[in-house]
Design an enzyme around this catalytic site. Structure first.
Site, PDB file in Angstrom:
ATOM      1  N   PHE A  14      -6.985  -3.407 -10.342  1.00 14.31           N
ATOM      2  CA  PHE A  14      -6.229  -4.001 -11.453  1.00 14.31           C
ATOM      3  C   PHE A  14      -5.385  -5.195 -10.976  1.00 14.31           C
ATOM      4  CE2 PHE A  14      -2.049  -3.142 -13.887  1.00 14.31           C
ATOM      5  CZ  PHE A  14      -2.324  -4.093 -14.849  1.00 14.31           C
ATOM      6  N   ILE A  15      -4.343  -4.929 -10.201  1.00 13.91           N
ATOM      7  CA  ILE A  15      -3.437  -6.021  -9.806  1.00 13.91           C
ATOM      8  C   ILE A  15      -4.147  -6.970  -8.845  1.00 13.91           C
ATOM      9  CG2 ILE A  15      -1.205  -6.592  -8.778  1.00 13.91           C
ATOM     10  CD1 ILE A  15      -0.281  -3.732  -9.510  1.00 13.91           C
ATOM     11  N   LYS A  37     -13.216  -1.283  -1.097  1.00 11.22           N
ATOM     12  CA  LYS A  37     -14.195  -0.204  -0.901  1.00 11.22           C
ATOM     13  C   LYS A  37     -15.004   0.068  -2.173  1.00 11.22           C
ATOM     14  CE  LYS A  37     -14.232   4.687   0.489  1.00 11.22           C
ATOM     15  NZ  LYS A  37     -13.382   5.849   0.791  1.00 11.22           N
ATOM     16  N   THR A 136       5.523   0.066  -4.341  1.00 14.45           N
ATOM     17  CA  THR A 136       5.900   0.483  -5.689  1.00 14.45           C
ATOM     18  C   THR A 136       7.374   0.911  -5.756  1.00 14.45           C
ATOM     19  OG1 THR A 136       5.570   2.316  -7.238  1.00 14.45           O
ATOM     20  CG2 THR A 136       4.875   2.708  -5.021  1.00 14.45           C
ATOM     21  N   ASP A 137       7.933   0.882  -6.967  1.00 16.36           N
ATOM     22  CA  ASP A 137       9.312   1.380  -7.136  1.00 16.36           C
ATOM     23  C   ASP A 137       9.377   2.907  -6.984  1.00 16.36           C
ATOM     24  OD1 ASP A 137       8.003   2.040  -9.517  1.00 16.36           O
ATOM     25  OD2 ASP A 137       9.507   1.151 -10.851  1.00 16.36           O
ATOM     26  N   GLU A 138       8.194   3.566  -7.032  1.00 20.24           N
ATOM     27  CA  GLU A 138       8.209   5.036  -7.011  1.00 20.24           C
ATOM     28  C   GLU A 138       8.700   5.600  -5.674  1.00 20.24           C
ATOM     29  OE1 GLU A 138       4.913   6.965  -8.918  1.00 20.24           O
ATOM     30  OE2 GLU A 138       4.407   5.159 -10.032  1.00 20.24           O
ATOM     31  N   TYR A 185       1.529  10.625  -4.101  1.00 24.44           N
ATOM     32  CA  TYR A 185       1.276   9.175  -4.160  1.00 24.44           C
ATOM     33  C   TYR A 185       2.458   8.408  -3.585  1.00 24.44           C
ATOM     34  CZ  TYR A 185       1.337   4.468  -6.209  1.00 24.44           C
ATOM     35  OH  TYR A 185       1.444   3.103  -6.388  1.00 24.44           O
ATOM     36  N   LYS A 189       2.840   6.038  -0.201  1.00 21.34           N
ATOM     37  CA  LYS A 189       3.245   4.626  -0.230  1.00 21.34           C
ATOM     38  C   LYS A 189       4.499   4.423   0.630  1.00 21.34           C
ATOM     39  CE  LYS A 189       1.741   1.596  -2.278  1.00 21.34           C
ATOM     40  NZ  LYS A 189       0.652   0.619  -1.957  1.00 21.34           N
ATOM     41  N   ASN A 215       3.050  -2.020 -13.918  1.00 17.48           N
ATOM     42  CA  ASN A 215       2.388  -3.227 -14.433  1.00 17.48           C
ATOM     43  C   ASN A 215       1.556  -2.885 -15.659  1.00 17.48           C
ATOM     44  OD1 ASN A 215       1.579  -5.444 -11.705  1.00 17.48           O
ATOM     45  ND2 ASN A 215       3.283  -4.032 -11.821  1.00 17.48           N
TER      46      ASN A 215
HETATM   47  N1  LIG Z   1      -0.308  -0.437 -11.151  1.00 17.63           N
HETATM   48  C1  LIG Z   1       1.003  -0.497 -11.021  1.00 17.63           C
HETATM   49  O1  LIG Z   1       1.729  -0.416 -12.009  1.00 17.63           O
HETATM   50  C2  LIG Z   1       1.624  -0.716  -9.661  1.00 17.63           C
HETATM   51  C3  LIG Z   1       2.999  -0.956  -9.586  1.00 17.63           C
HETATM   52  C4  LIG Z   1       3.571  -1.220  -8.347  1.00 17.63           C
HETATM   53  C5  LIG Z   1       2.788  -1.232  -7.200  1.00 17.63           C
HETATM   54  N2  LIG Z   1       1.449  -0.984  -7.291  1.00 17.63           N
HETATM   55  C6  LIG Z   1       0.656  -1.051  -6.043  1.00 17.63           C
HETATM   56  O2  LIG Z   1      -0.201  -2.176  -6.179  1.00 17.63           O
HETATM   57  C7  LIG Z   1      -1.437  -1.922  -5.516  1.00 17.63           C
HETATM   58  C8  LIG Z   1      -2.585  -2.120  -6.481  1.00 17.63           C
HETATM   59  O3  LIG Z   1      -2.432  -1.220  -7.579  1.00 17.63           O
HETATM   60  P1  LIG Z   1      -3.478  -1.185  -8.769  1.00 17.63           P
HETATM   61  O4  LIG Z   1      -2.819  -0.584  -9.930  1.00 17.63           O
HETATM   62  O5  LIG Z   1      -4.123  -2.504  -8.877  1.00 17.63           O
HETATM   63  O6  LIG Z   1      -4.533  -0.131  -8.177  1.00 17.63           O
HETATM   64  P2  LIG Z   1      -6.033   0.140  -8.578  1.00 17.63           P
HETATM   65  O7  LIG Z   1      -6.220   1.614  -8.408  1.00 17.63           O
HETATM   66  O8  LIG Z   1      -6.386  -0.494  -9.881  1.00 17.63           O
HETATM   67  O9  LIG Z   1      -6.878  -0.632  -7.464  1.00 17.63           O
HETATM   68  C9  LIG Z   1      -6.937  -0.217  -6.134  1.00 17.63           C
HETATM   69  C10 LIG Z   1      -8.090  -0.941  -5.454  1.00 17.63           C
HETATM   70  O10 LIG Z   1      -8.108  -0.502  -4.075  1.00 17.63           O
HETATM   71  C11 LIG Z   1      -9.441  -0.204  -3.725  1.00 17.63           C
HETATM   72  N3  LIG Z   1      -9.427   0.811  -2.663  1.00 17.63           N
HETATM   73  C12 LIG Z   1      -9.026   2.118  -2.775  1.00 17.63           C
HETATM   74  N4  LIG Z   1      -9.188   2.748  -1.604  1.00 17.63           N
HETATM   75  C13 LIG Z   1      -9.679   1.828  -0.726  1.00 17.63           C
HETATM   76  C14 LIG Z   1     -10.033   1.877   0.649  1.00 17.63           C
HETATM   77  N5  LIG Z   1      -9.936   3.008   1.357  1.00 17.63           N
HETATM   78  N6  LIG Z   1     -10.471   0.740   1.244  1.00 17.63           N
HETATM   79  C15 LIG Z   1     -10.591  -0.426   0.524  1.00 17.63           C
HETATM   80  N7  LIG Z   1     -10.303  -0.508  -0.776  1.00 17.63           N
HETATM   81  C16 LIG Z   1      -9.829   0.594  -1.404  1.00 17.63           C
HETATM   82  C17 LIG Z   1     -10.098   0.306  -5.004  1.00 17.63           C
HETATM   83  O11 LIG Z   1     -11.517   0.196  -4.954  1.00 17.63           O
HETATM   84  C18 LIG Z   1      -9.462  -0.597  -6.053  1.00 17.63           C
HETATM   85  O12 LIG Z   1     -10.203  -1.784  -6.226  1.00 17.63           O
HETATM   86  C19 LIG Z   1      -1.353  -0.504  -4.955  1.00 17.63           C
HETATM   87  O13 LIG Z   1      -0.996  -0.597  -3.596  1.00 17.63           O
HETATM   88  C20 LIG Z   1      -0.243   0.147  -5.767  1.00 17.63           C
HETATM   89  O14 LIG Z   1       0.421   1.114  -5.021  1.00 17.63           O
HETATM   90  C21 LIG Z   1       0.850  -0.717  -8.494  1.00 17.63           C
END
Ligand SMILES: NC(=O)c1ccc[n+]([C@@H]2O[C@H](COP(=O)([O-])OP(=O)(O)OC[C@H]3O[C@@H](n4cnc5c(N)ncnc54)[C@H](O)[C@@H]3O)[C@@H](O)[C@H]2O)c1
Length: 379
Positions: A14-15, A37, A136-138, A185, A189, A215
């Protein structure tokens, strides 16, 4: 602009997909390597519009596979890493914490180690290098919900809602707030954040950590609240709300997070931490009502008519009550401001999911995973 080779991990998620798109379009002189991955959460359809750009390369790999990561970092002569790859869904972490420890902790450690080994072989060593870790803020734990009806928030950004500008307590997470994670989780993190800082403190690696709030926006996997609910309303399916829907989250439009990442990657202070958030707190149930209203309006249903789909379900174990980020340091020191107000962000988000039903259907049917298995299984 100087040439750089940037590794973005988790770019099919996503992000990450928003960060990859921003960097590929904004920096034609950078080579952007997207390492992912392609777990259930990774989807290359998120990057269709830039996949043929000359400055973009996709590599399918597991961040926890140290030898492969070593080879990728050195063969692409990587000088900057923006690390987003992670297992990211709290409910999955409750069922399967080991996968979270493997990817989020061991995977981050493997990336750090591979970068350190490669950078130490270069004449300039860590000069001009950057390992930027997205967190993350978590990790900060939960804040008290001292004002369940909400107070007028003392702060505002352009991301805040115009007619709902509330804080549900008087405390906010600062960069100095002690870590106190509660879910597998957030514990994974938190652990990865500590490893990143340890690589700076022990080896002198240039690192930055940022902690962002929830997000929302296009391309989010539909196990998460906003895309799940938009899709369920469209298909007249139940909308499962944890507990009474009292939990409070602070919401930021994903493109504003990507812009913050760009700014911090280029201008942030080495070894520092920045909180990223929009001062945009919502109780889950109120946010859900906004989504229902927006979807109903855009689909031509009588407004609010989908509220009868709400189904209250047993609360998640250890569910943190309130998260609220204080992002004033980032505003003050680097001049970051979100670009979108909440109403506009939600409208754009709902429209995007309604207009991209094929993207959604490919995920909900599992089609997208079959495609990768055919394409990449034997490589
Ligand atoms: N979504 C939110 O609201 C939010 C908020 C703050 C921080 N974050 C952080 O931002 C980052 C991205 O979050 P997101 O929501 O886009 O996550 P997401 O789950 O949408 O995407 C994660 C991506 O990582 C890849 N991935 C997972 N395991 C892997 C591995 N072992 N090797 C290589 N690639 C791997 C997945 O294929 C996927 O494309 C994360 O680190 C998350 O902790 C997310």
């Amino acid at each position: 602009m100087s040439k750089r080779n940037i590794l973005i991990t988790g770019g099919a998620g996503f992000i990450g997909s928003h960060v990859v798109r921003l960097f590929v379009n904004k920096y034609p002189d950078y080579n952007i390597v997207n390492l992912d991955k392609l777990t259930y959460a990774g989807n290359l359809a998120n990057l269709k519009d830039i996949e043929n750009c000359p400055n973009y390369t996709f590599v399918r790999a597991d961040i926890a596979d140290l030898d492969t990561i070593r080879a990728i970092v050195s063969s692409h002569k990587i000088d900057g890493i923006i690390h987003l790859a992670a297992e990211s869904h709290v409910d999955r972490s409750i069922k399967d914490p080991f996968t979270f420890a493997r990817t989020n902790v061991m995977g981050t450690l493997a990336l750090l180690q591979a970068a350190k080994e490669y950078w130490e072989t270069l004449p300039e060593k860590f000069g001009g290098k950057m390992f930027y870790h997205i967190s993350t803020d978590e990790v900060y734990g939960a804040l008290e919900l001292t004002h369940p009806e909400g107070l007028e928030s003392p702060f505002a950004t352009t991301a805040s809602s115009s007619d709902h500008h509330l804080a549900f307590g008087t405390e906010f997470f600062l960069e100095t707030t002690k870590y106190n994670p509660h879910s597998p989780y957030s514990a994974s993190k938190a652990s990865s954040d500590h490893f990143v800082r340890a690589y700076h403190d022990t080896y002198g690696m240039p690192t930055i950590v940022t902690n962002c709030s929830n997000n929302y926006g296009p391309y989010q996997f539909p196990e998460k609240l906003i895309p799940l609910f938009i899709n369920n309303i469209r298909h007249r399916k139940p909308l499962p709300v944890y507990g009474k829907g009292e939990n409070v989250r602070d919401w930021l439009f994903v493109e504003d997070h990507a812009r913050a990442i760009d700014l911090i990657f280029h201008k942030g202070k080495i070894a520092d931490t920045y909180n990223i958030g929009g001062f945009n707190e919502w109780k889950n149930i109120d946010l859900i009502k906004v989504i229902i209203k927006t979807v109903d309006r855009l689909l031509g249903n009588p407004e609010g008519s989908s509220e009868n789909l709400i189904t209250y379900v047993t609360d998640r174990a250890g569910h943190d009550l309130r998260y609220a980020i204080d992002s004033r340091k980032l505003q003050r020191e680097l001049g970051w401001e979100p670009s979108l107000q909440f109403e506009e962000g939600i409208e754009r988000t709902v429209r995007w999911y309604l207009d991209n039903q094929e993207w959604m259907d490919n995920i909900t049917s599992g089609e997208y995973e079959k495609y990768y298995d055919d394409m990449y299984l034997n490589r």
